[in-house]
Every structure is written in C-alpha cells, then in structure tokens.
Motif scaffolding. Sequence first.
Motif, PDB file in Angstrom:
ATOM      1  N   ASP A 905       0.833  -1.207   0.000  1.00 25.35           N
ATOM      2  CA  ASP A 905       0.000   0.000   0.000  1.00 25.35           C
ATOM      3  C   ASP A 905       0.864   1.251   0.000  1.00 25.35           C
ATOM      4  N   LEU A 906       2.000   1.168   0.678  1.00 26.13           N
ATOM      5  CA  LEU A 906       2.903   2.313   0.730  1.00 26.13           C
ATOM      6  C   LEU A 906       3.433   2.632  -0.663  1.00 26.13           C
ATOM      7  N   ALA A 907       3.809   1.602  -1.411  1.00 19.37           N
ATOM      8  CA  ALA A 907       4.309   1.809  -2.773  1.00 19.37           C
ATOM      9  C   ALA A 907       3.227   2.407  -3.667  1.00 19.37           C
ATOM     10  N   ALA A 908       1.985   1.909  -3.491  1.00 18.75           N
ATOM     11  CA  ALA A 908       0.885   2.445  -4.300  1.00 18.75           C
ATOM     12  C   ALA A 908       0.641   3.918  -3.997  1.00 18.75           C
ATOM     13  N   ALA A 909       0.820   4.314  -2.731  1.00 19.05           N
ATOM     14  CA  ALA A 909       0.596   5.703  -2.347  1.00 19.05           C
ATOM     15  C   ALA A 909       1.695   6.625  -2.863  1.00 19.05           C
ATOM     16  N   CYS A 910       2.892   6.051  -3.043  1.00 19.28           N
ATOM     17  CA  CYS A 910       4.041   6.886  -3.400  1.00 19.28           C
ATOM     18  C   CYS A 910       4.355   6.894  -4.877  1.00 19.28           C
ATOM     19  N   MET A 911       4.045   5.786  -5.587  1.00 20.41           N
ATOM     20  CA  MET A 911       4.464   5.690  -6.980  1.00 20.41           C
ATOM     21  C   MET A 911       3.751   6.733  -7.843  1.00 20.41           C
ATOM     22  N   PRO A 912       4.436   7.311  -8.798  1.00 21.32           N
ATOM     23  CA  PRO A 912       3.834   8.341  -9.651  1.00 21.32           C
ATOM     24  C   PRO A 912       2.896   7.729 -10.673  1.00 21.32           C
TER      25      PRO A 912
END
Length: 918
Positions: A905-912
């Motif tokens: 979820d963290l990657a989904a929130a951060c990825m452009p």
Amino acid sequence: MSMALTERTNELLALDEMLSACRSGVGQLALISGPVGCGKTEVLDAFAERALRAGALLLSATAKRSGAEVPFDVLVQLFGAGTAPGRLRAQMDRLVDAVPSTNPADAAGTQALRVLYAELLTWTTDRPVVITVDDVQCADRESLRELLDLASRLRRTSALLVFTQSDDENAATALVQAELLRNDHWRRIDLTLLSVEGVTALVRAQPDRTALPLSGADIHRLSGGNPLLVRALLDDLRGADPRRPDIAFGQAVVACLHRSSPHSLAVARGIAILGRPTGVGLLADLVELGQEQTRTALRRLELAGLVTGGDFRNPASGAAVLADLRPQERRRLHERAAELLYVQGASASTVARHLLETDGTRQRWTQRLLREAAEVAIASDDLDFACDCLGLAFESSPDDHERASVLARLAGVVWRRNPVAAVRHVSLLIEPSRRGLLSDRQVSAVARSLVWHGMTGEAMEVIDATGRAGGAGGDRRDAELGMIRRWLRSWHPPLSRMVPEVPRRPGTPDGAEVADEHLLGAALLSEVLTRGAVDVVRRAEDILRGCGTEVDEATLEPAEAALLALLYSDHADRALTWCDPLLAAAAERYAPTWSARLEAVRGEIALYQGDLPNAARYARAALDRIAPRGWGVAVGAPLATFIQATTMMGDLDAAGAYAKAPVPQEMFKTRFGLRYLYARGLYLSACERWHAAMSDLLTCGELAAEWEMDVPAFVPWRGAAARLYLKLGDRERAQKLAGAQLRGARQGLTRTAGISLRAMAACSGTHGRLQLLREAVEVLHACGDRFELASALADLHQVHQAMGERQRANAAFQQALRLATECRAEPLRRSLLHQSSDEHVESMVTKQPNGGLVKLSRAERRVTALAATGHTNREIAQKLYITVSTVEQHLTKAYRKLKVTNRADLAAACMPTMADSA
C-alpha cells in the motif's frame, strides 16, 4: 426392546393371548406372515423365550430350501432334537428307521407316526406344548403334510402351533393357507415394515447417534423400514470404512433376495441390470417371466422395502445384486437388455452402456450405435464413456475400414485428455494410412499427431498416403497436400520441404487452396511467420469469429493459430481480447490438452505485454496440466515463456530448472525450438555465460534464416545478440545485428520496432542514443509492453543522467521504477536503484500530488521513499546511516499519516502516475 422387535408389541401380545387360550384345552394355530427381512424369525424367537418362561414345552424347527428334498427333515428337528423329551426322540428315531427313503408313506411309517402323535398328546395334559416352525413354506413335502395333520389332531389339546411364512406365493404357502381356513382357532399375524417414527426411534437409541451422517428419515428412505436393512445401514454407518461403505447393506439385500422366491430374485436382478425404472413389459422380457408374474414379484419387492417406483431405494442394492451374479449370467443379461432396448428405440447411450458389459458383439447395428453413443458422450465431455464405446467398436468390428476409422476417432478423444496415452493409438494408425483405409482428413490428423510427438519419419509415410482413400482425384490430393504443407510450414519447416509443392492456380485467392477450413488459421500463421501477411487483424478475427466462443476439436487449432498470428503481428491487445473467453470456455470442458494449449498462448500474450507474473503463471499451468512428454515438440512454447519470464523477474533458479530439463531433439527442427533457443539464450546471458548464450542466439538466427522464418516479432534474436556482442566488446557486430533487426521491424510492428530501436540505441553514441530511445519509448508506450517500456526508460534515464539532465533523468527513473515494480522485473528494478541517487528516490515521494505525503518530515520521506522502492529496513539503515530501530519508527509514523498498513500500500501511495515527461 431390540431393533428387530421395534413396533412388534401388539404381535407378541396376540401370541401371549393364544398361549393363555390353549391352556384351557383349545388348540391354537398362528401364522406369522410378512415380507422377507421384516423380523418374522425375531418375533418367533422372542415369543419362544416367553413361552419357555411361562412353563410350556417348546419344540422348534427351521425349514430350509436345502432340506426340502429330505423326507421328514422338519419333523426330525421338532421331535428328534435334544430339546425334545426322551420318549419323543425315541419315537422319532423309530420313525426314521421304519421309513425307507423310497416310500415314506408305507405301513411301518404310518404306525410310527401314530405312536409319535400319541406320545405327543400325553405331554399336552401336563403343560402347554408350543411347536414353532420358521419359514414353513420351505418345509419338505412329508413334514408339511404331517404338520398340517398334526394341527388338526391338536385342536382339542393344550397346544399352540406357530408358523412363519413369507409373502411369496408357492404351492406350500397355498396348502398352508387352505388348511388353516379349516381351523376355528387360527390367527394370521401380518408383520409390516417399520414406520419413519420407528426407524427414528431406533436411530435415537444408538449410543453414537450424533456421529451418524444420516437421519432416521434418510435411513427409512433407503431401507423402506425393513428391519434387516435398517440394522445393516446402521452397521455400515458406524463402521465408516470409505473403501467398503455399503458392505453390510449389500449383504443384507442379497440375503433378502435369496430368501425370497426365485421370481423375486430374477426380477431384482433384472432391475439391477437395467439400472433405471422401466416398464413391466421390458423387465418381464428381460428376465423371461410373464408380465403378471413380474408384477407380483415387483409388489413383493416393494413390500419388502427393497424397491419403490420400479427401482431400488438404495443404489447400493443394485451394485450388490450385480456383484452377486455370476459373470457369465451378468454378461448374458446385459446383452439381452441391449437387444431389447435397441428394438424399443432407446437412446444410443443407454444401449451402449449394456453393450460395454458384454464380451462384444459383431452385429452390424452395434458398431453404428457405439459410435453414435461415443459422439454424444464427446459432446457432453464424458470422455471415459466415449473411449469405452469406441474401444469396443474397434475390438468387435470385422471391417478393416471401419476399425481404422474408429481408431482414428479414438486417438483424437484420447489426445484431448492425455497426449501421452494417444501415442499408442496414433502409432496403430500408420499402417491403415499406408493402406488407404482412412479419409484424407483422417490421414492429415494422423500426420499432425505424429509431428506433434516428433515421429517425423512416420509422419512422412502417412503424408505420402494422402489421397489414396476412396480413389480421390488429383485435385483433391493436391488440395490435401497443399494444406498439410502449409500447416507444416508453420510447425516443422524442414519437413514441409519434403512435401511436394502444389502449383497454385492462377486467380486463386490466398488460402483458398486449403481443403480443410479448420486449418485456415495455420495458413495465416504460416504467412505471418514467413513471407509476411497482409490484413492480418481482419483475417485472424474472421477466423476467431467463425470459431465462436466454444472450444472443440474443430475450433481449437484455428483459434490457436489465429491468436498467434495476431500476437506475432504485434497485436497482443487484440489477441488477449479473443484469448480470455476461449480459455474460460476450455476450462468448462473436460479437455486438459485444449486448456493447456490455450494457457500456453495466454502466457505468451502476457509475456508480449510485459506481464511477467502472469506469463510465468500461465506457462507453468500449461506444463503442469500436461506432462512435458505429452507436449512433444510443442513443449518449447510453454518452456520458452516460463524461462524468459522468470529470467526477466530474476528468478534464475526457476528458469534454470526448466532450461536444464530434457527436451526432444526433434523440437529443434520446429518453430518451438526457435523460441526455446531464444529464451534459453536470455537465461544464459543473465547467468553471465556469455558464449553459451551467444551460441543459442546465433543458432536460433541461423535456423530462422534457413527456414525463412526470420521474423523479429517472433524471435528478436538479433537485438539480444547485439547486446551480448557489446558485453564482449564487439561494437561493430552489435551495430550490424541491431540495424538489421530495426530494418526488419519497420513494417508497422510497433512492439518489435521499439525493442529494435532500443537495441540500436545501445550500439550508438550518446546523442544518437537519446533520439533512438525517445522514439523507442514512444513506440513501446503505444504497444503496451510494460517490461520493454521500463527497460527503454531505464536506458533513457542513464542517457539523461550522463548528459547532466537531472530533471529528465529523474522523470525517466520514476516511470521506469514504477513499471519494473509492477512487472516484478527484479533485476531491472535493482539496477535502477543501484544507478539512482538518493535525491531521485526521495523526489518520487516529495513531488506527488498526495496530500498525506507533505505531512511527512524530511527524515520520514527519505525512509518512506526507499521502503516504497523495495529496500529492506536494514538496507535503508545502511544507506542513511541510521539504526534499524529508527527506520522502523519512521515507517510506523509514515504508515499512520498515509493511512496504509503494509509496503504494498505504501508503494501504491508513493508511486507516480504515468506521465510522458521523458
């Protein structure tokens, strides 16, 4: 009260009353009647015990069919047994000695009987005498006559005679009934089956009733309330042996039937043979009884709780009855049933199921019927039954042409389920093909199967036989040879050159010479892989529309070929649109081979779209569904997909396990060998085995060129070889190969052009590389291959970084890293992270339009950025020179602020989001 005496209180009370009445010197006679298994013997035994406790003299006997031919067998049991008084036994011995076996009714025997009866009368003066005979209808003729005479003599004595008798009618039961009607003090006690309440009460009385899987109502339904069957069912349920779930019940059913009349037993066997309710007429004809006799027997079986509505209550009954039949008799009855049902016009499947239980028959109608039943079974995916029908038709047919045709159909059905098992059948078809016993289409199918299994020598023998069947003319033979050659062109190019080329008639549209319409897909695929095809999307989708959404023998191959034609023309998106419904349709059918072939295609489509996890998953599923040996030469397709996908994902152990697996050498003469060599070359390159990788790639290229199958969209071997030459320091050869591939891809092949532009860029200087990579990114973005796009963006990031264009480098980096993460292309992702600076990584987070991200402190942003891009806590700690505990604290706060619970979820929130900012 025991199970057998449940709901038997009134009957026992009636017998007690008769015992009391006989004490006044009035002889009594009771006849306990009822269906077999309903508990007559148990009631008789229970009353006997009560009579003994009441002080009566008890004389008991059991009549048996085995003793029916032994004179005075029942009387000997009554008066010669150890329980009889001594004087009675002595008189019985004299009777036996006095009666010659040839004439039991002589004067000596009559005198002995008078003395015996006189002695018996003396015993009735002191206490009641109770005489019981179980199954009186089975008594020997002499004993039955004397028992009925004795009943008359004891009418004015303290005697009670109690007989049991089944409901089955025969001469003995009629005689007993007639004699009883002359007695003023007789009573008929009819036992009935247990009620639902009675069975339920028995179930509740069981000590382990909570563990029983059936309720009282269920047990009553299966047993009809027959006490013997109820007890057997409970025994089976308590035993719970999965290997023998109905052993006690089956034994009880067989026991009931053997204690019934011969007519009842015969009718029960007829019901078991037919396996379904039928009319009385068919059943009567089968067991060779009159219709009235059959109806009577059916009524008896229904009264016994065995049958309802003309069929067994419990399927286990039929199985037990069939198992009790002698094999020869069983086969005879099935053969007769098949003939009767055929005459009545029953369905082919119904008749065939009986024929399969026989030794086979050579009657002409059975061959046609078995094949008809097989086709119905194939349509409904009952392949086991279809194979059985075709197998029997093959074994029993006297006609060579018919046998060959049946065997060809059988081979196709077996192949659909298990290609390995089909090899034996296909091998047997070689000789009939040589002899011209098969149709041209069948010969073609045999040839394709032989090629599939790598038996190319045999395949050529079969191909040479094309056109021999039925005296086919030259045009027909030319058409068949043209079709086979076209199919081989896309499968086994060297073998296709051995087939005589058919001259094309002027004005004939492309593909029109293909005699078999279901191989139009192979013709299109052949064009795509060789000289190039025009209007591929329209032609392929016309073929796919013709196949519909169903998958069967006629649609699988054209659909598969059309999908691959789309794919190798760089239309992976269109191929995916058509493939998924076909794959779902195949999953609903019992056809492992069909599903596996479509899964292999689906995996290849995923590979072309850069969907590496799904590419590996579908390829692995295809390999698991069919053993590698069953794939034959086509094993190269799923193997290549799996090896290439797992290599790109960095799982070299998984890729290596399949790259080292044995494959048929004949595969390297097919198109599947080209894909396999290309994929293995990529794997060896990832393992840094440069020379071995180069050998595979160059061999792939040499074969592709030799076979005129050198299509970059199929195997872009030049680009991969160019990169290897760069690693080996040979830029000149690298440029030559990359340029050649780019020229071959400039014909509307978007994905291939993007891959080729990237390969050419790798061989160029900085400024030339930048332009080529920008074009490659644009092209790959349009085609939808995420892995190749990520790779091109990664290369572009390097160029911008080398040129000092930090903003452009950062934009390319962000997009490349997101795509690599989505594709699970771990080597590419780690390479990007290794090349990037901390500022690149942090900028991914700080520049996102997510309100939560700006709430993070600088330290939290730096930790979050590294975590979102796949770094472990220890790696982050080492990179930022902080402790692992500090990393964990920063991540905990970031999770709370961003409202996420894990790294995904963290990657989904951060990825452009994807942006064309390169």
